[in-house]
Every structure is written in structure tokens, then in C-alpha cells.
Design a protein around this motif. Structure first.
Motif, PDB file in Angstrom:
ATOM      1  N   LEU A  67       0.830  -1.206   0.000  1.00  0.00           N
ATOM      2  CA  LEU A  67       0.000   0.000   0.000  1.00  0.00           C
ATOM      3  C   LEU A  67       0.865   1.257   0.000  1.00  0.00           C
ATOM      4  CD1 LEU A  67      -2.823  -1.011   2.514  1.00  0.00           C
ATOM      5  CD2 LEU A  67      -3.012  -0.750   0.026  1.00  0.00           C
ATOM      6  N   ILE A  68       1.911   1.251   0.792  1.00  0.00           N
ATOM      7  CA  ILE A  68       2.813   2.413   0.835  1.00  0.00           C
ATOM      8  C   ILE A  68       3.477   2.621  -0.520  1.00  0.00           C
ATOM      9  CG2 ILE A  68       4.957   3.313   1.835  1.00  0.00           C
ATOM     10  CD1 ILE A  68       4.153   1.876   4.447  1.00  0.00           C
ATOM     11  N   ALA A  69       3.967   1.528  -1.106  1.00  0.00           N
ATOM     12  CA  ALA A  69       4.631   1.639  -2.409  1.00  0.00           C
ATOM     13  C   ALA A  69       3.660   2.101  -3.495  1.00  0.00           C
ATOM     14  CB  ALA A  69       5.245   0.298  -2.787  1.00  0.00           C
ATOM     15  N   ASP A  70       2.389   1.715  -3.375  1.00  0.00           N
ATOM     16  CA  ASP A  70       1.385   2.158  -4.359  1.00  0.00           C
ATOM     17  C   ASP A  70       1.293   3.676  -4.408  1.00  0.00           C
ATOM     18  OD1 ASP A  70       0.570  -0.280  -5.380  1.00  0.00           O
ATOM     19  OD2 ASP A  70      -0.966  -0.602  -3.853  1.00  0.00           O
ATOM     20  N   HIS A  76       2.393   4.878 -10.810  1.00  0.00           N
ATOM     21  CA  HIS A  76       2.091   3.454 -10.621  1.00  0.00           C
ATOM     22  C   HIS A  76       0.592   3.227 -10.654  1.00  0.00           C
ATOM     23  CE1 HIS A  76       2.423  -0.662  -9.142  1.00  0.00           C
ATOM     24  NE2 HIS A  76       1.491  -0.376  -8.244  1.00  0.00           N
ATOM     25  N   ASN A  77       0.176   2.251 -11.416  1.00  0.00           N
ATOM     26  CA  ASN A  77      -1.231   1.872 -11.529  1.00  0.00           C
ATOM     27  C   ASN A  77      -1.435   0.564 -10.787  1.00  0.00           C
ATOM     28  OD1 ASN A  77      -3.789   0.976 -12.300  1.00  0.00           O
ATOM     29  ND2 ASN A  77      -3.610   1.819 -14.364  1.00  0.00           N
ATOM     30  N   TRP A  78      -2.101   0.594  -9.635  1.00  0.00           N
ATOM     31  CA  TRP A  78      -2.201  -0.602  -8.800  1.00  0.00           C
ATOM     32  C   TRP A  78      -3.105  -1.667  -9.410  1.00  0.00           C
ATOM     33  CZ3 TRP A  78      -6.891  -2.009  -6.540  1.00  0.00           C
ATOM     34  CH2 TRP A  78      -7.911  -1.053  -6.582  1.00  0.00           C
ATOM     35  N   ILE A  79      -3.886  -1.292 -10.404  1.00  0.00           N
ATOM     36  CA  ILE A  79      -4.722  -2.286 -11.085  1.00  0.00           C
ATOM     37  C   ILE A  79      -3.940  -3.000 -12.178  1.00  0.00           C
ATOM     38  CG2 ILE A  79      -6.780  -2.618 -12.532  1.00  0.00           C
ATOM     39  CD1 ILE A  79      -8.098  -0.321 -11.074  1.00  0.00           C
ATOM     40  N   ALA A  80      -3.159  -2.267 -12.912  1.00  0.00           N
ATOM     41  CA  ALA A  80      -2.425  -2.847 -14.035  1.00  0.00           C
ATOM     42  C   ALA A  80      -1.031  -3.320 -13.657  1.00  0.00           C
ATOM     43  CB  ALA A  80      -2.340  -1.825 -15.173  1.00  0.00           C
ATOM     44  N   ASP A  81      -0.369  -2.606 -12.767  1.00  0.00           N
ATOM     45  CA  ASP A  81       1.018  -2.929 -12.424  1.00  0.00           C
ATOM     46  C   ASP A  81       1.065  -3.952 -11.285  1.00  0.00           C
ATOM     47  OD1 ASP A  81       1.816  -1.117 -14.314  1.00  0.00           O
ATOM     48  OD2 ASP A  81       2.047   0.528 -12.875  1.00  0.00           O
ATOM     49  N   SER A 209      -2.334  -7.539 -19.325  1.00  0.00           N
ATOM     50  CA  SER A 209      -1.513  -6.739 -18.416  1.00  0.00           C
ATOM     51  C   SER A 209      -2.277  -5.575 -17.800  1.00  0.00           C
ATOM     52  CB  SER A 209      -0.286  -6.201 -19.153  1.00  0.00           C
ATOM     53  OG  SER A 209      -0.688  -5.417 -20.270  1.00  0.00           O
ATOM     54  N   SER A 210      -3.466  -5.286 -18.305  1.00  0.00           N
ATOM     55  CA  SER A 210      -4.246  -4.156 -17.788  1.00  0.00           C
ATOM     56  C   SER A 210      -4.896  -4.451 -16.442  1.00  0.00           C
ATOM     57  CB  SER A 210      -5.327  -3.753 -18.797  1.00  0.00           C
ATOM     58  OG  SER A 210      -6.195  -4.850 -19.051  1.00  0.00           O
ATOM     59  N   ILE A 211      -4.996  -5.734 -16.060  1.00  0.00           N
ATOM     60  CA  ILE A 211      -5.655  -6.072 -14.793  1.00  0.00           C
ATOM     61  C   ILE A 211      -4.851  -7.070 -13.948  1.00  0.00           C
ATOM     62  CG2 ILE A 211      -7.969  -5.640 -15.700  1.00  0.00           C
ATOM     63  CD1 ILE A 211      -8.270  -8.699 -15.959  1.00  0.00           C
ATOM     64  N   ASP A 212      -3.676  -7.469 -14.403  1.00  0.00           N
ATOM     65  CA  ASP A 212      -2.953  -8.509 -13.657  1.00  0.00           C
ATOM     66  C   ASP A 212      -2.424  -8.005 -12.311  1.00  0.00           C
ATOM     67  OD1 ASP A 212      -1.008  -6.877 -14.675  1.00  0.00           O
ATOM     68  OD2 ASP A 212       0.236  -8.479 -15.507  1.00  0.00           O
ATOM     69  N   GLY A 213      -2.323  -6.693 -12.152  1.00  0.00           N
ATOM     70  CA  GLY A 213      -1.851  -6.149 -10.889  1.00  0.00           C
ATOM     71  C   GLY A 213      -2.826  -6.408  -9.749  1.00  0.00           C
ATOM     72  N   ILE A 214      -4.081  -6.100  -9.969  1.00  0.00           N
ATOM     73  CA  ILE A 214      -5.077  -6.306  -8.921  1.00  0.00           C
ATOM     74  C   ILE A 214      -5.326  -7.793  -8.689  1.00  0.00           C
ATOM     75  CG2 ILE A 214      -7.066  -6.202 -10.487  1.00  0.00           C
ATOM     76  CD1 ILE A 214      -8.536  -4.659  -8.236  1.00  0.00           C
ATOM     77  N   TYR A 215      -5.198  -8.583  -9.744  1.00  0.00           N
ATOM     78  CA  TYR A 215      -5.395 -10.032  -9.578  1.00  0.00           C
ATOM     79  C   TYR A 215      -4.277 -10.640  -8.742  1.00  0.00           C
ATOM     80  CZ  TYR A 215      -6.965 -14.734 -10.796  1.00  0.00           C
ATOM     81  OH  TYR A 215      -7.450 -16.018 -10.737  1.00  0.00           O
ATOM     82  N   GLU A 216      -3.063 -10.147  -8.924  1.00  0.00           N
ATOM     83  CA  GLU A 216      -1.944 -10.642  -8.123  1.00  0.00           C
ATOM     84  C   GLU A 216      -2.151 -10.296  -6.647  1.00  0.00           C
ATOM     85  OE1 GLU A 216       2.829 -10.745  -8.763  1.00  0.00           O
ATOM     86  OE2 GLU A 216       1.936  -8.745  -8.546  1.00  0.00           O
ATOM     87  N   ARG A 217      -2.731  -9.150  -6.372  1.00  0.00           N
ATOM     88  CA  ARG A 217      -3.027  -8.781  -4.993  1.00  0.00           C
ATOM     89  C   ARG A 217      -4.079  -9.706  -4.392  1.00  0.00           C
ATOM     90  NH1 ARG A 217      -0.890  -4.758  -7.602  1.00  0.00           N
ATOM     91  NH2 ARG A 217       0.090  -2.975  -6.586  1.00  0.00           N
ATOM     92  N   TYR A 218      -5.033 -10.111  -5.209  1.00  0.00           N
ATOM     93  CA  TYR A 218      -6.030 -11.080  -4.747  1.00  0.00           C
ATOM     94  C   TYR A 218      -5.370 -12.406  -4.365  1.00  0.00           C
ATOM     95  CZ  TYR A 218      -8.912 -15.173  -5.903  1.00  0.00           C
ATOM     96  OH  TYR A 218      -9.498 -16.412  -5.916  1.00  0.00           O
TER      97      TYR A 218
END
Length: 242
Positions: A67-70, A76-81, A209-218
Motif C-alpha cells: 500500500l505504501i509503495a502504491d 504506478h497503476n495498482w490495477i495494471a502494475d 496486463s491491464s488487470i494482472d496487478g489487482i489479480y496478483e493482490r487477490y
């Protein structure tokens, strides 16, 4: 024949004999004859509770670092990155701290599972699995191979990810029977985690790659749930001892 200076000593099967008098007595006999008492095995509730909360704290630290790094990492796009994107570049130390904290929490769970062994070979393999999982997570942070071509030597990041994926699916299933002895809830929860991970994790490799960031967080939340479930099991076990 001459008379040996030891001829007047009692035979070596006398109960009060010592190794200095009979050097051929093996060490097992010596331990018995010296009346050596082994310490009584038992559980340490305070240690169990401390390690349990330490494991939970490691998950919190990992989540907090992301969260801090976001907010800190520019553009940085937390959904895509992905989290790996946060772990590369100028502010990589923020996520690295969280990764090492999570690795420590996995070690804590391995220690707890060994201290409070719930029985069965599956539980024993699960302990080893947590130890390997901790090593893998540590190496992910230490190697700094995040697909940004900033690495030295052989690139092993993808192989670490594959190993992590397999262990995350296998460990809960290996420990289901043992966890079930503490309560049906824990056994069923571990089965659910294993099923959700086995279905969800492979999907990550096929996402745009547009949504893999949020999926990785899941997926990270699923991993946290495994640690927190077992940490809760051990903490409640310790409180019952108290």
C-alpha cells in the motif's frame, strides 16, 4: 601370568561402575548408569502465542509495504502494475521489506507446526513445505528479478514463481488432516484455500496486463489466509493450554 592392577576392581556389570573404570562400556550403557534424565517434552504457550502473532504481523507488514509503495512509486497503476513492478527501481526497498517480513511469517508457521505437531506424515511434509516456501519468498525479494532485465547471473524468478504456486496448493492439503484434529473449521478452511488457489493461480498467466496487478493482490490475500488460519489455530491452542 602377571596380575593386572585392575584385577581387584569390581566387574563392569556392577551397577555403580563408571566409564573411567571400564572404557569399553558403550555410551548408551553409560547414560543409563549415570541416571541421566532427559527433559520432559511439552508445549510453551507463551512461545506459541508470540510466534502466532508474529506470523500475522508479517502478513500485515507485507500488505502495508504494498500500500505504501502504491502511493510512493510515481506513475504506478495498482490495477495494471504488479507487485513485481513495485519491487523494481528506486523504491524497491519498500516492497522488499514486506517480502522479507512475509518470509519470516512463513518461518514462524513452520516453527509452530513443528512445535505443535498435529500428527501424520502429511503434517510433517507441510512443515518442510513452509520452510521451502519461506526460502522461495526470500529469494524472490533478494534476487531482484522482476522482468525488468535488472539481474545478475541466471534468471530464476519464473521458476521460483512456479515452485511457490505448487507449494501453495499442496501445503494446505497435506495439513488438512492434522488441522482437522483442532476443529472441522480449520480442515475445511485449508481445503477451501487449496481449491481456490489451484483454480485461481494459473489464471494469472493468461490475464491481460491491464488487470494482472489487482489479480496478483487477490492471490496475495489467499496466501495470507493460509498463514492467518494456521496462526489462529496455534494461538487458540496455546490459550487452551493456559
Amino acid at each position: 601370568m602377571g596380575v593386572s592392577p585392575d584385577d581387584d576392581l569390581p566387574p563392569c556389570d556392577e551397577p555403580d561402575i563408571r566409564l573411567a573404570r571400564c572404557p569399553f562400556v558403550n555410551w548408551r550403557t553409560q547414560l543409563v548408569r549415570e541416571d541421566m534424565k532427559l527433559p520432559e517434552a511439552g508445549h510453551e504457550p507463551a512461545l506459541i502465542v508470540a510466534l502466532g502473532w508474529f506470523a500475522i504481523a508479517g502478513c500485515v507488514a507485507m500488505a502495508a509495504s504494498i500500500l505504501i509503495a502504491d502511493f510512493v512509486v510515481p506513475e504506478h497503476n495498482w490495477i495494471a502494475d504488479t507487485i513485481s513492478d513495485l519491487g523494481a527501481g528506486k523504491y524497491e526497498f519498500i516492497v522488499d521489506i514486506g517480502i522479507y517480513a512475509f518470509s519470516a511469517s512463513l518461518i514462524a508457521i513452520a516453527l509452530l507446526a513443528a512445535h505443535v505437531h498435529m500428527g501424520g506424515w502429511g503434517w510433517s511434509l507441510g512443515i518442510a513445505g513452509f520452510a521451502f516456501l519461506a526460502l522461495i519468498v526470500f529469494l524472490v525479494g533478494a534476487r531482484n528479478e522482476y522482468g525488468d532485465r535488472d539481474s545478475d547471473g541466471v534468471v530464476i524468478h519464473i521458476y521460483l514463481v512456479y515452485a511457490l504456486g505448487v507449494l501453495m496448493a499442496a501445503i494446505p492439503l497435506l495439513m488438512v488432516k492434522g488441522a482437522g484434529r483442532a476443529g472441522k473449521f480449520y480442515g475445511r478452511t485449508l481445503v477451501g484455500i487449496a481449491v481456490v488457489w489451484a483454480i485461481s493461480a494459473p489464471v494469472f498467466f493468461f490475464l491481460p496486463s491491464s488487470i494482472d496487478g489487482i489479480y496478483e493482490r487477490y492471490l496475495g490475500l489467499v496466501a495470507f489466509s493460509l498463514v492467518i488460519t494456521l496462526a489462529t489455530l496455534f494461538i487458540k491452542f496455546a490459550r487452551r493450554l493456559q
